[in-house]
Design an enzyme around this catalytic site. Structure first.
Site, short mmCIF file in Angstrom:
data_model
loop_
_atom_site.label_atom_id
_atom_site.label_comp_id
_atom_site.label_asym_id
_atom_site.label_seq_id
_atom_site.Cartn_x
_atom_site.Cartn_y
_atom_site.Cartn_z
N LYS A 1 0.86 -1.18 0.00
CA LYS A 1 0.00 0.00 0.00
C LYS A 1 0.89 1.23 0.00
O LYS A 1 1.68 1.45 0.93
CB LYS A 1 -0.91 0.01 1.23
CG LYS A 1 -1.78 1.26 1.28
CD LYS A 1 -2.79 1.24 2.41
CE LYS A 1 -3.59 2.54 2.43
NZ LYS A 1 -4.56 2.59 3.53
N LYS B 1 -2.25 -1.54 -3.78
CA LYS B 1 -3.09 -0.34 -3.70
C LYS B 1 -2.22 0.90 -3.73
O LYS B 1 -1.22 0.93 -3.01
CB LYS B 1 -3.85 -0.41 -2.38
CG LYS B 1 -4.73 0.79 -2.10
CD LYS B 1 -5.35 0.65 -0.74
CE LYS B 1 -6.23 1.85 -0.45
NZ LYS B 1 -6.77 1.82 0.88
C1 PBG Z 1 -6.76 4.03 5.45
C2 PBG Z 1 -7.37 3.78 4.13
C3 PBG Z 1 -7.31 4.64 3.05
C4 PBG Z 1 -8.01 4.03 2.03
C5 PBG Z 1 -8.49 2.82 2.50
N1 PBG Z 1 -8.07 2.67 3.80
C6 PBG Z 1 -6.76 5.98 2.91
C7 PBG Z 1 -5.42 6.29 3.36
O1 PBG Z 1 -4.58 5.42 3.52
O2 PBG Z 1 -5.20 7.48 3.58
C8 PBG Z 1 -8.19 4.65 0.68
C9 PBG Z 1 -9.24 4.10 -0.18
C10 PBG Z 1 -9.55 4.98 -1.31
O3 PBG Z 1 -8.90 6.03 -1.54
O4 PBG Z 1 -10.49 4.64 -2.04
N2 PBG Z 1 -7.09 3.08 6.38
#
Ligand code: PBG
Length: 329
Positions: free
Chosen positions: A199, A251
């Protein structure tokens, strides 16, 4: 005059819709799709999101209806994010059985039983008053190991609320292992972990922060991965596998298709990719301006993610994609 020396004519397999369908090497089936959804505490009616046209924060009732619709459309999974009414430094509502996400999990399981894979986001950022994915040390940095202890308790609460799969998205080191052992010790060996293995810290999460009413100041670069790094994704993958990940995820998706390909080539477990909020918003914005064909762009974007190697895709377009699949097949 036809050129008889032209033996290979790839265009032969592009002549009609039927032959193109036969020759297609990748498909986006509804059961490959996971719909991410938001549920907000205290809402009587669903609330639209300005930066994600077509996506809402659900009330408990509308969430239940969305889950029933996901079953009817044949979707693969339903990933729930909770937006609490109150936040604190420890994100206590995440572990509270009466917290919004845990209540939502119970309501959705009561609605769908085992007909849909019910997934829970396992992270503190929605629940903390500072918006970070973990608790803070005295110096203001995110405290990895103190956060792990909370993730373990949150995992048990989510399993007890009925989640089939937990999706730890906080990028703390060791999170998959802690969650796996907490689940096993609490008697939930069948609850699976979908690890957010790679991620990346991304500008494309912007609209999501509105969706969860994020309190974050600053950024997540001290825990999410650096977009400059490719090899590191394989290291993260290996760690998560060693810690017991059942499935892994890359991701965001679109700017990270190379990473997705790398992971898909070596992963012994199913691979997911998350088409995130900013990817959604860009397509919607361009389509709203008449600059791209919305349906074609959505289908191509998710097909590309599957072609790069994702077995399943988290996408806010899941319901529409399922409808189009039925229409076309
Ligand atoms: C954080 C989280 C995020 C997303 C899913 N879980 C945002 C981040 O890491 O700031 C993003 C999902 C999206 O942008 O559709 N737990």
């Amino acid at each position: 005059m036809p050129r008889y020396d032209l033996v290979s004519r790839p265009r032969r397999l592009r002549t009609t819709p039927a032959v193109r369908r036969l020759a297609a090497q990748t498909r986006v089936h509804p059961s490959d799709l996971i719909l991410p959804v938001f549920v907000r505490e205290g809402l009587a009616e669903p609330a639209p999101l300005g930066s994600m046209p077509g996506v809402v924060q659900h009330s408990m009732d509308s969430l239940r209806r969305a889950a029933a619709e996901a079953v009817a459309k044949g979707l693969g999974g339903f990933m729930i994010f909770g937006v609490p009414a109150e936040r604190d430094p420890e994100g206590s509502a995440g572990c509270d059985p009466e917290g919004i996400l845990n209540r939502a999990l119970r309501a959705v399981r009561a609605e769908v039983g085992d007909d849909l894979v019910v997934m829970a986001d396992l992270c503190l950022d929605e629940f903390t008053d500072h918006g970070h994915c973990g608790v803070l040390a005295e110096d203001g940095t995110v405290d990895n190991d103190a956060t792990l202890e909370i993730y373990g308790r949150m995992a048990v609460a989510q399993a007890e609320a009925g989640a089939h799969v937990l999706g730890p998205s906080g990028m703390m080191d060791g999170q998959v292992g802690v969650i796996r052992s907490a689940l096993d010790e609490a008697g939930h060996p069948d609850v699976a972990v979908l690890a957010y293995s790679a991620k990346y810290s991304s500008a494309f999460y912007g609209p999501f922060r509105e969706a969860v009413d994020s309190q974050l100041q600053g950024d997540r670069r001290s825990y999410q991965m650096d977009p400059a790094n490719r090899r590191e994704a394989l290291h993260e993958l290996q760690l998560d596998l060693d810690e017991g990940a059942d499935m892994v995820m890359v991701k965001p998706a679109m700017s990270y298709l190379d990473i997705l390909r790398d992971v898909a080539e070596v992963s012994p477990v199913p691979v997911s990719a998350y088409q995130i909020s900013g990817e959604y918003a860009m397509i919607e914005a361009a389509a709203a301006n008449g600059w791209i064909d919305r349906r074609a762009a959505i289908q191509e974007s998710v097909l590309s993610i599957r072609r790069a190697g994702a077995d399943s895709v988290l996408t806010y377009f899941a319901v529409e994609l399922a409808d189009w699949f039925r229409e076309e097949n």
